[in-house]
Design a protein around this motif. Structure first.
Motif, mmCIF file in Angstrom:
data_model
loop_
_atom_site.group_PDB
_atom_site.id
_atom_site.type_symbol
_atom_site.label_atom_id
_atom_site.label_comp_id
_atom_site.label_asym_id
_atom_site.label_seq_id
_atom_site.Cartn_x
_atom_site.Cartn_y
_atom_site.Cartn_z
ATOM 1 N N ASP A 119 41.271 9.055 14.231
ATOM 2 C CA ASP A 119 42.106 8.058 13.555
ATOM 3 C C ASP A 119 43.527 8.573 13.363
ATOM 4 O OD1 ASP A 119 39.950 6.364 13.437
ATOM 5 O OD2 ASP A 119 39.358 6.967 11.410
ATOM 6 N N TRP A 120 43.660 9.849 13.022
ATOM 7 C CA TRP A 120 45.004 10.424 12.840
ATOM 8 C C TRP A 120 45.767 10.459 14.153
ATOM 9 C CZ3 TRP A 120 43.790 15.231 9.264
ATOM 10 C CH2 TRP A 120 43.440 14.752 7.988
ATOM 11 N N VAL A 121 45.073 10.786 15.242
ATOM 12 C CA VAL A 121 45.744 10.818 16.544
ATOM 13 C C VAL A 121 46.203 9.420 16.944
ATOM 14 C CG1 VAL A 121 45.391 11.238 19.003
ATOM 15 C CG2 VAL A 121 44.581 12.907 17.338
ATOM 16 N N GLY A 122 45.329 8.416 16.728
ATOM 17 C CA GLY A 122 45.715 7.046 17.063
ATOM 18 C C GLY A 122 46.896 6.560 16.240
ATOM 19 N N ALA A 123 46.878 6.857 14.937
ATOM 20 C CA ALA A 123 47.991 6.447 14.089
ATOM 21 C C ALA A 123 49.275 7.177 14.466
ATOM 22 C CB ALA A 123 47.639 6.700 12.622
ATOM 23 N N SER A 124 49.166 8.437 14.850
ATOM 24 C CA SER A 124 50.361 9.203 15.232
ATOM 25 C C SER A 124 50.963 8.676 16.525
ATOM 26 C CB SER A 124 50.015 10.684 15.380
ATOM 27 O OG SER A 124 49.532 11.228 14.166
ATOM 28 N N THR A 125 50.121 8.339 17.501
ATOM 29 C CA THR A 125 50.640 7.798 18.757
ATOM 30 C C THR A 125 51.313 6.447 18.541
ATOM 31 O OG1 THR A 125 48.438 6.903 19.217
ATOM 32 C CG2 THR A 125 48.978 9.031 20.176
ATOM 33 N N ALA A 126 50.751 5.632 17.629
ATOM 34 C CA ALA A 126 51.398 4.354 17.326
ATOM 35 C C ALA A 126 52.738 4.569 16.629
ATOM 36 C CB ALA A 126 50.471 3.504 16.460
ATOM 37 N N THR A 127 52.815 5.592 15.770
ATOM 38 C CA THR A 127 54.071 5.890 15.083
ATOM 39 C C THR A 127 55.132 6.390 16.062
ATOM 40 O OG1 THR A 127 52.838 6.434 13.081
ATOM 41 C CG2 THR A 127 55.116 7.214 13.217
ATOM 42 N N LEU A 128 54.714 7.170 17.057
ATOM 43 C CA LEU A 128 55.643 7.739 18.021
ATOM 44 C C LEU A 128 55.980 6.785 19.166
ATOM 45 C CD1 LEU A 128 54.181 11.357 18.304
ATOM 46 C CD2 LEU A 128 56.227 10.635 17.066
ATOM 47 N N ALA A 129 55.375 5.587 19.196
ATOM 48 C CA ALA A 129 55.597 4.652 20.307
ATOM 49 C C ALA A 129 57.070 4.301 20.494
ATOM 50 C CB ALA A 129 54.746 3.397 20.100
ATOM 51 N N PRO A 130 57.847 4.005 19.432
ATOM 52 C CA PRO A 130 59.270 3.705 19.673
ATOM 53 C C PRO A 130 60.034 4.872 20.282
ATOM 54 C CG PRO A 130 58.586 2.933 17.503
ATOM 55 C CD PRO A 130 57.461 3.779 18.022
ATOM 56 N N LEU A 131 59.732 6.084 19.861
ATOM 57 C CA LEU A 131 60.409 7.245 20.442
ATOM 58 C C LEU A 131 60.051 7.404 21.915
ATOM 59 C CD1 LEU A 131 62.114 9.804 20.150
ATOM 60 C CD2 LEU A 131 60.048 10.994 19.364
ATOM 61 N N ILE A 132 58.779 7.172 22.247
ATOM 62 C CA ILE A 132 58.348 7.286 23.642
ATOM 63 C C ILE A 132 58.995 6.203 24.494
ATOM 64 C CG2 ILE A 132 56.326 7.207 25.160
ATOM 65 C CD1 ILE A 132 54.713 8.327 22.811
ATOM 66 N N ALA A 133 59.191 5.022 23.921
ATOM 67 C CA ALA A 133 59.877 3.961 24.661
ATOM 68 C C ALA A 133 61.318 4.354 24.969
ATOM 69 C CB ALA A 133 59.829 2.662 23.859
ATOM 70 N N GLN A 134 61.965 5.025 24.045
ATOM 71 C CA GLN A 134 63.323 5.489 24.299
ATOM 72 C C GLN A 134 63.349 6.555 25.402
ATOM 73 O OE1 GLN A 134 66.189 4.338 23.020
ATOM 74 N NE2 GLN A 134 65.102 2.773 21.840
ATOM 75 N N VAL A 135 62.366 7.459 25.399
ATOM 76 C CA VAL A 135 62.288 8.476 26.452
ATOM 77 C C VAL A 135 62.052 7.813 27.805
ATOM 78 C CG1 VAL A 135 60.978 10.460 27.280
ATOM 79 C CG2 VAL A 135 61.504 10.251 24.851
ATOM 80 N N ARG A 136 61.188 6.802 27.834
ATOM 81 C CA ARG A 136 60.907 6.091 29.087
ATOM 82 C C ARG A 136 62.165 5.428 29.634
ATOM 83 N NH1 ARG A 136 59.854 0.796 30.425
ATOM 84 N NH2 ARG A 136 58.469 0.482 32.226
ATOM 85 N N ALA A 137 62.902 4.751 28.761
ATOM 86 C CA ALA A 137 64.128 4.078 29.219
ATOM 87 C C ALA A 137 65.157 5.087 29.711
ATOM 88 C CB ALA A 137 64.698 3.235 28.079
ATOM 89 N N HIS A 138 65.245 6.231 29.041
ATOM 90 C CA HIS A 138 66.208 7.246 29.454
ATOM 91 C C HIS A 138 65.837 7.841 30.807
ATOM 92 C CE1 HIS A 138 68.909 10.684 29.288
ATOM 93 N NE2 HIS A 138 67.872 11.500 29.424
ATOM 94 N N VAL A 139 64.552 8.098 31.022
ATOM 95 C CA VAL A 139 64.123 8.719 32.280
ATOM 96 C C VAL A 139 64.277 7.752 33.442
ATOM 97 C CG1 VAL A 139 62.141 9.659 33.518
ATOM 98 C CG2 VAL A 139 62.588 10.364 31.158
ATOM 99 N N LEU A 140 63.841 6.509 33.273
ATOM 100 C CA LEU A 140 63.880 5.550 34.374
ATOM 101 C C LEU A 140 65.296 5.072 34.691
ATOM 102 C CD1 LEU A 140 60.705 3.392 33.647
ATOM 103 C CD2 LEU A 140 60.957 5.408 35.102
ATOM 104 N N ALA A 141 66.253 5.356 33.824
ATOM 105 C CA ALA A 141 67.640 4.965 34.107
ATOM 106 C C ALA A 141 68.364 5.974 34.973
ATOM 107 C CB ALA A 141 68.401 4.774 32.787
ATOM 108 N N ALA A 142 67.699 7.040 35.385
ATOM 109 C CA ALA A 142 68.350 8.080 36.175
ATOM 110 C C ALA A 142 68.572 7.612 37.607
ATOM 111 C CB ALA A 142 67.500 9.348 36.172
ATOM 112 N N GLN A 143 69.625 8.107 38.230
ATOM 113 C CA GLN A 143 69.883 7.820 39.636
ATOM 114 C C GLN A 143 68.962 8.624 40.541
ATOM 115 O OE1 GLN A 143 74.024 8.529 40.369
ATOM 116 N NE2 GLN A 143 74.729 6.810 39.102
ATOM 117 N N ARG A 144 68.570 9.802 40.105
ATOM 118 C CA ARG A 144 67.633 10.656 40.856
ATOM 119 C C ARG A 144 66.397 10.860 39.991
ATOM 120 N NH1 ARG A 144 72.787 12.400 42.075
ATOM 121 N NH2 ARG A 144 72.887 13.283 39.960
#
Length: 313
Positions: free
Chosen positions: A222-247
């Motif tokens: 339960d703690w792992v699931g709640a932590s992953t849900a809490t970190l979801a916005p941060l992970i979305a920001q990492v995803r957008a930053h990585v996929l915006a790369a030219q290489r």
């Protein structure tokens, strides 16, 4: 006279037996050291191929070679006469040709604890008490303090106003999990053990139990699931930053996944953005995404863009 001759013969037999045992130990040590050198060479060559399908196929072989190398080096250290209790440590003929890793100094940032051995008050030779300090010798030993669990008691005092009879109290402290009793350091330890060290939650629960902390596997889940849900916005920001790369560098790693009465092969996709070799100012980052097959289809939102199911081991 006959007794002296018999003792001499007995000593000669014992000396010959010890010489045979010494030669046999040297032969085993030489063979083990040769195997260690061979395994180190193979591991070094396999580590050069860090990307591509060939490295994925050789990943399990590399892990097995590292385990075999660990067992051989442990066996060599176990057979070393210097490690036998009750013996005096001395350099043997086998230690001369053995290449030990260079002893590097401990990091300067580590805290130091100074233990001073009391000096003698009198000279052990003449008994004089007129001793002058010439200097000191220091030996550094690396030690570890076992982790300590502590309960943080946050006290919020209540006050009542004598004039208006209103009651005031400071707000409750922030917790990463709503109504949870786990601190951020404990949650980071659990997440690091599961996702970075590949330590399942049931093993972490058993380790906590050995230290006197009763944390059930379902509670940890339960703690792992709640932590992953809490970190979801941060992970979305990492995803957008990585996929915006030219290489963009991508690769996938096979993951065994438990299914109904069988095991299927899942995929852990890795996307890396690193513009430093090309003079880019953007910070490097990596984004991970899991799928149950090679199609790379999104299964469910959540952790790393796609929730990593509990069936992954």
């Amino acid at each position: 006279m006959e007794t002296a001759i018999s003792e001499i013969d007995h000593l000669r037999v014992a000396l010959a037996a010890s010489e045979v045992a010494r030669q046999e130990a040297e032969r085993r040590a030489t063979g083990a050291e040769a195997m260690v050198a061979h395994l180190k060479l193979l591991i070094a060559k396999m580590r050069q191929d860090r990307f591509g399908a060939s490295s994925e196929r050789g990943r399990r072989l590399l892990e097995q070679l590292e385990l075999e190398l660990e067992d051989l080096e442990t066996a060599i250290a176990e057979d070393d006469p210097a490690n036998v209790p009750g013996t005096v440590a001395r350099a043997s003929e086998t230690d001369v040709g053995r290449q030990r890793p260079a002893r590097r100094p401990f990091p300067a940032a580590l805290p130091r604890e100074r233990v001073v051995i009391p000096a003698p008050v009198q000279c052990p030779c003449c008994g004089s008490s007129r001793l002058a300090k010439l200097g000191e010798s220091m030996t550094e030993t690396l030690e570890v303090v076992p982790r300590q669990f502590r309960v943080i008691q946050t006290v919020r005092e209540k006050f009542s106003c004598r004039d208006c009879e209103s009651i005031t109290q400071p707000p409750a402290p922030f917790h990463p999990i709503a109504r949870g009793r786990a601190g951020p350091w404990l949650l980071s330890t659990i997440l690091t053990g599961k996702f970075a060290d590949h330590l399942p939650l049931n093993r972490q629960s058993a380790a906590f139990a050995r230290e006197g902390i009763d944390l059930d596997t379902s509670t940890l889940a339960d703690w792992v699931g709640a932590s992953t849900a809490t970190l979801a916005p941060l992970i979305a920001q990492v995803r957008a930053h990585v996929l915006a790369a030219q290489r963009l560098h991508g690769d996938d790693t096979t993951v065994p996944v438990l299914a109904k009465s069988r095991t299927v092969t899942g995929r852990l996709w890795t996307y890396v953005r690193d513009d430093r070799p090309f003079g880019g100012p953007a910070p490097p980052a990596a984004w991970f995404r899991y799928s149950r097959d090679r199609k790379g289809e999104l299964n469910c939102p959540g952790f790393c863009g796609d929730r990593t199911t509990r069936e992954v081991r």
